[in-house]
Design a protein around this motif. Structure first.
Motif, mmCIF file in Angstrom:
data_model
loop_
_atom_site.group_PDB
_atom_site.id
_atom_site.type_symbol
_atom_site.label_atom_id
_atom_site.label_comp_id
_atom_site.label_asym_id
_atom_site.label_seq_id
_atom_site.Cartn_x
_atom_site.Cartn_y
_atom_site.Cartn_z
ATOM 1 N N UNK A 175 0.824 -1.203 0.000
ATOM 2 C CA UNK A 175 0.000 0.000 0.000
ATOM 3 C C UNK A 175 0.864 1.262 0.000
ATOM 4 N N UNK A 176 1.924 1.276 0.776
ATOM 5 C CA UNK A 176 2.813 2.441 0.810
ATOM 6 C C UNK A 176 3.381 2.731 -0.570
ATOM 7 N N UNK A 177 3.654 1.686 -1.325
ATOM 8 C CA UNK A 177 4.175 1.866 -2.673
ATOM 9 C C UNK A 177 3.175 2.469 -3.646
ATOM 10 N N UNK A 178 1.904 2.454 -3.287
ATOM 11 C CA UNK A 178 0.846 3.003 -4.141
ATOM 12 C C UNK A 178 0.462 4.428 -3.768
ATOM 13 N N UNK A 179 0.875 4.890 -2.597
ATOM 14 C CA UNK A 179 0.400 6.177 -2.084
ATOM 15 C C UNK A 179 1.449 7.273 -2.195
ATOM 16 N N UNK A 180 0.975 8.470 -2.429
ATOM 17 C CA UNK A 180 1.822 9.653 -2.366
ATOM 18 C C UNK A 180 1.297 10.552 -1.260
ATOM 19 N N UNK A 238 0.266 5.934 7.285
ATOM 20 C CA UNK A 238 -0.428 6.707 8.322
ATOM 21 C C UNK A 238 -0.529 8.180 7.932
ATOM 22 N N UNK A 239 0.534 8.739 7.368
ATOM 23 C CA UNK A 239 0.512 10.145 6.944
ATOM 24 C C UNK A 239 -0.526 10.361 5.850
ATOM 25 N N UNK A 240 -0.650 9.406 4.925
ATOM 26 C CA UNK A 240 -1.680 9.517 3.893
ATOM 27 C C UNK A 240 -3.063 9.550 4.539
#
Length: 147
Positions: free
Chosen positions: A95-100, A119-121
């Motif tokens: 999931x982290x790899x998909x989010x900016x 978490x920041x997203x």
């Protein structure tokens, strides 16, 4: 006067199959999405009162952050947002790899930083339950295609 005693079955939480935990990253994403739909998305530390100082209700009945929902559904009993399992950590990584966040991708491959990125997203002002669920469903679809 007689009283009748009824034995009631405990309801199965919406994110839980009565027979098995999710076994794939895609299934973890879908179960976490169902859990967030049922309880709401929490911005902040895992869930309200994450260390049970005031509340004793199961974590899986409280609003949850995305990371907490991923960990709950992948934990053996389905109620521990603090327990890291190989499957929950893989889901966080994918999931982290998909989010900016602020236009930036995840910049560090260490588990702690990946968790902080997700978490920041989720903590961006105005982030809604619907958007958290949508990103989990899209990640589940993508994980199924790549599998």
């Amino acid at each position: 006067m007689t009283t009748t005693s009824f034995q009631t079955a405990r309801p199965v939480p919406l994110h839980r199959s009565p027979h098995a935990r999710p076994a794939t990253v895609s299934a973890v994403f879908r179960a976490a999405a169902r859990l967030i739909v049922a309880n709401g998305h929490h911005q902040g530390d895992y869930c309200p009162d994450p260390f049970d100082r005031r509340t004793k209700t199961p974590h899986s009945t409280r609003p949850l952050s995305i990371v907490a929902a991923l960990r709950c559904v992948a934990s053996p009993h389905g109620d521990n947002p603090h327990r890291e399992t190989p499957l929950s950590e893989l889901a966080v990584k994918v999931l982290a790899g998909r989010l900016e966040v602020d236009g930036e991708p995840a910049w560090n491959d260490e588990p702690y930083y990946l968790e902080m990125h997700v978490a920041a997203w989720g903590d961006v002002e105005g982030r809604t339950t619907e958007s958290a669920v949508a990103v989990l469903e899209a990640a589940a679809d993508a994980a199924e295609v790549s599998a």
